[in-house]
Write an enzyme that holds these catalytic residues in place. Structure first.
Site, PDB file in Angstrom:
ATOM      1  N   LYS A 219      -1.201   8.135  -8.683  1.00  0.00           N
ATOM      2  CA  LYS A 219      -1.502   9.506  -8.440  1.00  0.00           C
ATOM      3  C   LYS A 219      -1.582  10.186  -7.223  1.00  0.00           C
ATOM      4  O   LYS A 219      -1.132  11.326  -6.658  1.00  0.00           O
ATOM      5  CB  LYS A 219      -2.775   9.811  -8.523  1.00  0.00           C
ATOM      6  CG  LYS A 219      -4.253   8.687  -7.993  1.00  0.00           C
ATOM      7  CD  LYS A 219      -5.097   8.171  -8.292  1.00  0.00           C
ATOM      8  CE  LYS A 219      -5.669   7.478  -7.920  1.00  0.00           C
ATOM      9  NZ  LYS A 219      -5.708   6.208  -7.676  1.00  0.00           N
ATOM     10  N   PHE A 220      -1.513   9.405  -6.414  1.00  0.00           N
ATOM     11  CA  PHE A 220      -0.949  10.036  -4.712  1.00  0.00           C
ATOM     12  C   PHE A 220       0.422   9.280  -4.317  1.00  0.00           C
ATOM     13  O   PHE A 220       0.723  10.232  -2.879  1.00  0.00           O
ATOM     14  CB  PHE A 220      -1.789   8.715  -3.171  1.00  0.00           C
ATOM     15  CG  PHE A 220      -2.859   8.732  -4.041  1.00  0.00           C
ATOM     16  CD1 PHE A 220      -3.840   8.218  -4.126  1.00  0.00           C
ATOM     17  CD2 PHE A 220      -3.865  10.535  -2.489  1.00  0.00           C
ATOM     18  CE1 PHE A 220      -5.133   8.300  -4.288  1.00  0.00           C
ATOM     19  CE2 PHE A 220      -4.811  10.211  -3.178  1.00  0.00           C
ATOM     20  CZ  PHE A 220      -5.972   9.613  -3.924  1.00  0.00           C
ATOM     21  N   GLY A 221       1.346   9.237  -5.614  1.00  0.00           N
ATOM     22  CA  GLY A 221       3.563   8.780  -4.791  1.00  0.00           C
ATOM     23  C   GLY A 221       3.848   7.928  -5.321  1.00  0.00           C
ATOM     24  O   GLY A 221       3.319   7.398  -5.782  1.00  0.00           O
TER      25      GLY A 221
ATOM     26  N   VAL B 162       6.605   4.699  -5.883  1.00  0.00           N
ATOM     27  CA  VAL B 162       7.438   3.155  -5.259  1.00  0.00           C
ATOM     28  C   VAL B 162       8.266   3.661  -5.523  1.00  0.00           C
ATOM     29  O   VAL B 162       8.785   3.393  -6.801  1.00  0.00           O
ATOM     30  CB  VAL B 162       6.202   2.232  -5.935  1.00  0.00           C
ATOM     31  CG1 VAL B 162       5.842   0.976  -5.343  1.00  0.00           C
ATOM     32  CG2 VAL B 162       5.037   2.707  -5.964  1.00  0.00           C
TER      33      VAL B 162
ATOM     34  N   LYS C 227       5.555   2.411  -0.964  1.00  0.00           N
ATOM     35  CA  LYS C 227       5.012   3.318  -1.532  1.00  0.00           C
ATOM     36  C   LYS C 227       4.429   4.539  -0.407  1.00  0.00           C
ATOM     37  O   LYS C 227       4.421   4.272   0.671  1.00  0.00           O
ATOM     38  CB  LYS C 227       3.136   2.680  -2.019  1.00  0.00           C
ATOM     39  CG  LYS C 227       2.697   3.862  -2.535  1.00  0.00           C
ATOM     40  CD  LYS C 227       1.687   3.340  -3.177  1.00  0.00           C
ATOM     41  CE  LYS C 227       0.783   5.087  -4.023  1.00  0.00           C
ATOM     42  NZ  LYS C 227      -0.359   4.901  -4.814  1.00  0.00           N
TER      43      LYS C 227
ATOM     44  N   ASP D 102     -11.042  -1.985  -8.899  1.00  0.00           N
ATOM     45  CA  ASP D 102     -11.154  -0.521  -9.379  1.00  0.00           C
ATOM     46  C   ASP D 102      -9.900  -1.821 -10.921  1.00  0.00           C
ATOM     47  O   ASP D 102      -8.321  -1.558 -10.138  1.00  0.00           O
ATOM     48  CB  ASP D 102     -10.313  -0.061  -8.905  1.00  0.00           C
ATOM     49  CG  ASP D 102      -9.858   1.077  -9.742  1.00  0.00           C
ATOM     50  OD1 ASP D 102      -8.388   1.742  -9.416  1.00  0.00           O
ATOM     51  OD2 ASP D 102      -9.330   1.144 -10.940  1.00  0.00           O
TER      52      ASP D 102
ATOM     53  N   LYS E  67      -7.399  -3.221 -13.580  1.00  0.00           N
ATOM     54  CA  LYS E  67      -7.061  -2.365 -14.703  1.00  0.00           C
ATOM     55  C   LYS E  67      -6.001  -2.862 -14.876  1.00  0.00           C
ATOM     56  O   LYS E  67      -5.218  -3.018 -14.095  1.00  0.00           O
ATOM     57  CB  LYS E  67      -7.942  -0.789 -14.582  1.00  0.00           C
ATOM     58  CG  LYS E  67      -6.606   0.080 -13.715  1.00  0.00           C
ATOM     59  CD  LYS E  67      -7.448   1.319 -13.495  1.00  0.00           C
ATOM     60  CE  LYS E  67      -6.354   1.938 -12.446  1.00  0.00           C
ATOM     61  NZ  LYS E  67      -7.086   3.124 -12.218  1.00  0.00           N
TER      62      LYS E  67
ATOM     63  N   ASN F  30      -3.047  -1.509 -12.333  1.00  0.00           N
ATOM     64  CA  ASN F  30      -3.530  -2.287 -11.374  1.00  0.00           C
ATOM     65  C   ASN F  30      -2.532  -3.720 -11.307  1.00  0.00           C
ATOM     66  O   ASN F  30      -2.941  -4.872  -9.958  1.00  0.00           O
ATOM     67  CB  ASN F  30      -4.717  -2.372 -10.648  1.00  0.00           C
ATOM     68  CG  ASN F  30      -4.596  -1.002  -9.811  1.00  0.00           C
ATOM     69  OD1 ASN F  30      -4.123   0.065 -10.236  1.00  0.00           O
ATOM     70  ND2 ASN F  30      -6.039  -0.271  -9.594  1.00  0.00           N
TER      71      ASN F  30
ATOM     72  N   ASP G 295      -3.031  -2.581  -4.831  1.00  0.00           N
ATOM     73  CA  ASP G 295      -4.122  -1.908  -4.905  1.00  0.00           C
ATOM     74  C   ASP G 295      -5.200  -1.320  -5.027  1.00  0.00           C
ATOM     75  O   ASP G 295      -5.934  -1.476  -5.746  1.00  0.00           O
ATOM     76  CB  ASP G 295      -3.926  -0.264  -6.116  1.00  0.00           C
ATOM     77  CG  ASP G 295      -3.918   0.890  -5.791  1.00  0.00           C
ATOM     78  OD1 ASP G 295      -4.038   2.172  -6.315  1.00  0.00           O
ATOM     79  OD2 ASP G 295      -4.523   0.539  -4.625  1.00  0.00           O
TER      80      ASP G 295
ATOM     81  N   THR H 168     -11.160   3.771 -13.405  1.00  0.00           N
ATOM     82  CA  THR H 168     -10.987   4.559 -15.150  1.00  0.00           C
ATOM     83  C   THR H 168     -12.397   3.603 -16.003  1.00  0.00           C
ATOM     84  O   THR H 168     -12.596   2.623 -16.167  1.00  0.00           O
ATOM     85  CB  THR H 168     -10.022   3.101 -15.647  1.00  0.00           C
ATOM     86  OG1 THR H 168      -9.028   3.346 -14.389  1.00  0.00           O
ATOM     87  CG2 THR H 168      -9.747   4.202 -16.990  1.00  0.00           C
TER      88      THR H 168
HETATM   89  C1  LIG Z   1       5.365  -0.063  -9.653  1.00  0.00           C
HETATM   90  N1  LIG Z   1       6.022  -1.066  -8.891  1.00  0.00           N
HETATM   91  N2  LIG Z   1       6.817  -2.035  -9.567  1.00  0.00           N
HETATM   92  C2  LIG Z   1       7.103  -3.661  -9.392  1.00  0.00           C
HETATM   93  C3  LIG Z   1       5.938  -3.458  -7.720  1.00  0.00           C
HETATM   94  N3  LIG Z   1       6.047  -4.254  -7.072  1.00  0.00           N
HETATM   95  C4  LIG Z   1       4.736  -3.905  -6.164  1.00  0.00           C
HETATM   96  N4  LIG Z   1       3.930  -2.453  -5.959  1.00  0.00           N
HETATM   97  C5  LIG Z   1       3.978  -1.766  -7.016  1.00  0.00           C
HETATM   98  N5  LIG Z   1       3.846  -0.481  -6.795  1.00  0.00           N
HETATM   99  C6  LIG Z   1       2.488  -0.502  -6.079  1.00  0.00           C
HETATM  100  C7  LIG Z   1       1.412  -1.416  -6.101  1.00  0.00           C
HETATM  101  C8  LIG Z   1       0.379  -0.953  -4.934  1.00  0.00           C
HETATM  102  C9  LIG Z   1      -0.356  -1.485  -4.532  1.00  0.00           C
HETATM  103  N6  LIG Z   1      -0.467  -0.870  -3.272  1.00  0.00           N
HETATM  104  C10 LIG Z   1      -1.202   0.488  -3.057  1.00  0.00           C
HETATM  105  N7  LIG Z   1      -1.995   0.921  -2.508  1.00  0.00           N
HETATM  106  C11 LIG Z   1      -2.108   2.311  -2.847  1.00  0.00           C
HETATM  107  O1  LIG Z   1      -1.269   3.106  -3.226  1.00  0.00           O
HETATM  108  N8  LIG Z   1      -3.227   2.580  -1.669  1.00  0.00           N
HETATM  109  C12 LIG Z   1      -3.756   4.084  -1.323  1.00  0.00           C
HETATM  110  C13 LIG Z   1      -3.404   4.598  -2.593  1.00  0.00           C
HETATM  111  C14 LIG Z   1      -2.952   6.406  -2.158  1.00  0.00           C
HETATM  112  C15 LIG Z   1      -3.920   6.581  -0.607  1.00  0.00           C
HETATM  113  C16 LIG Z   1      -3.929   5.077   0.269  1.00  0.00           C
HETATM  114  C17 LIG Z   1      -4.333   5.874   2.052  1.00  0.00           C
HETATM  115  F1  LIG Z   1      -3.289   6.200   2.385  1.00  0.00           F
HETATM  116  F2  LIG Z   1      -4.906   6.721   0.961  1.00  0.00           F
HETATM  117  F3  LIG Z   1      -4.974   4.802   1.949  1.00  0.00           F
HETATM  118  C18 LIG Z   1      -3.326   4.178   0.178  1.00  0.00           C
HETATM  119  S1  LIG Z   1       0.134   0.843  -4.498  1.00  0.00           S
HETATM  120  C19 LIG Z   1       5.096  -2.173  -7.991  1.00  0.00           C
END
Ligand SMILES: Cn1ncc2ncnc(NCCc3cnc(NC(=O)Nc4cccc(C(F)(F)F)c4)s3)c21
Length: 272
Positions: free
Chosen positions: A24-26, A28, A43, A137, A139, A142, A155, A172
């Site tokens: 939802k925030f960006g 990857v 990310k 969270d 699910k 994640n 996440d 969720t």
């Molecule tokens: C899809 N996919 N496929 C392979 C693969 N390999 C690794 N990772 C993937 N996906 C990313 C999974 C995540 C792990 N940790 C996250 N952490 C996060 O998104 N943190 C976060 C969110 C919003 C705002 C903030 C902030 F800035 F406000 F702090 C922080 S997202 C992969």
């Protein structure tokens, strides 16, 4: 590893590869640290999408929590950096992607695969709880799978240090434990409830309290309105474990250690 030693990273240190997914925030992306050739997931989070003050707290909490966790079933957050408009998280790359995509493509998992994932989750959560971290969270979205198919919890954006009882609503709704629905104080027990939800979803392909609208789902959660479809065979041991996790009274749910000793796990999970 090279990634962690360097203090401040910048985007030019990485060559960006394929799009991996979108939160939802960006977005990857697969990326490679140019000097070492090391693959990471990068990310990209747009600052304007975040409520200014919330995000520093969110980000610092996630970094503090993630850097304190080193477990084979917890996705690593190696580093982060930002420019004027974006925040970048340098994450461990899980080459087999999102577990829920695999679940949707096969419909439901075999009991061996489901038990192996439940055991990995129980070990990872036992480790997190020892470190006083509740993920809150958990699910399928994640949960990621690495090159060897090993499950990785990702996440920790919603995770908290659990010294105090938590009240904030998050996650969720299908996976919400009753005490969270009732906005009561909650503790580690919420992750155990969620493990029961996930175990059911791994075996049947949908969460147990799914309903047409959110209100019905919440009502079914509060009633623990649990049914096992007879669309395909699922062992009574598997159902026994689910019934011992989806218990309204959080203190009466199986503990993570008891899950790892449950006959269904002992007889079906691959050794870690
Ligand atoms: C899809 N996919 N496929 C392979 C693969 N390999 C690794 N990772 C993937 N996906 C990313 C999974 C995540 C792990 N940790 C996250 N952490 C996060 O998104 N943190 C976060 C969110 C919003 C705002 C903030 C902030 F800035 F406000 F702090 C922080 S997202 C992969």
């Amino acid at each position: 590893m090279a990634i962690e030693e360097k203090k401040e990273w910048k985007l030019q240190d990485f060559e960006i590869g394929k799009f991996l997914g979108e939160g939802k925030f960006g977005k990857v992306y697969l990326a490679r640290e140019i000097e070492s050739g090391f693959p990471v997931a990068l990310k990209v989070i747009f600052k304007e999408k975040l409520d200014k003050y919330q995000f520093w707290e969110h980000l610092t909490r996630e970094i503090v929590i993630q850097s304190s966790l080193q477990h084979p079933n917890v996705l690593r957050l190696f580093a982060w950096f930002h420019d004027e408009t974006r925040i970048f998280l340098v994450l461990e790359y899980a080459a087999n992607g999102e577990l829920y995509k695999l679940l949707r493509s096969v419909g439901h998992f075999t009991e061996k695969r489901a038990a192996t994932y439940v055991a990995s989750l129980a070990r990872a959560l036992a480790y997190c709880h020892e470190k006083h971290v509740i993920h809150r969270d958990i699910k399928p979205e994640n949960l990621l799978l690495d090159l060897d198919g090993r499950l990785k919890i990702a996440d920790f954006g919603w995770a908290v240090q659990s010294n105090a009882k938590r009240h904030t609503m998050c996650g969720t709704i299908d996976y919400l434990a009753p005490e969270m629905v009732e906005k009561k104080a909650h503790d580690h027990g919420v992750d155990n409830w969620t493990l029961g939800i996930l175990c059911y979803e791994f075996l049947y392909g949908m969460p147990p309290f799914e309903a047409a609208d959110q209100y019905d789902t919440l009502r079914r959660i509060m009633k623990v309105d649990l049914h096992f479809p007879s669309t395909h065979y699922v062992s009574s041991e598997a159902k026994d474990l689910i019934c011992k996790l989806l218990v309204k009274e959080s203190s009466k749910r199986l503990s993570l250690k008891q899950i790892l000793r449950h006959p269904w796990i002992m007889n079906n999970a691959e050794p870690s």
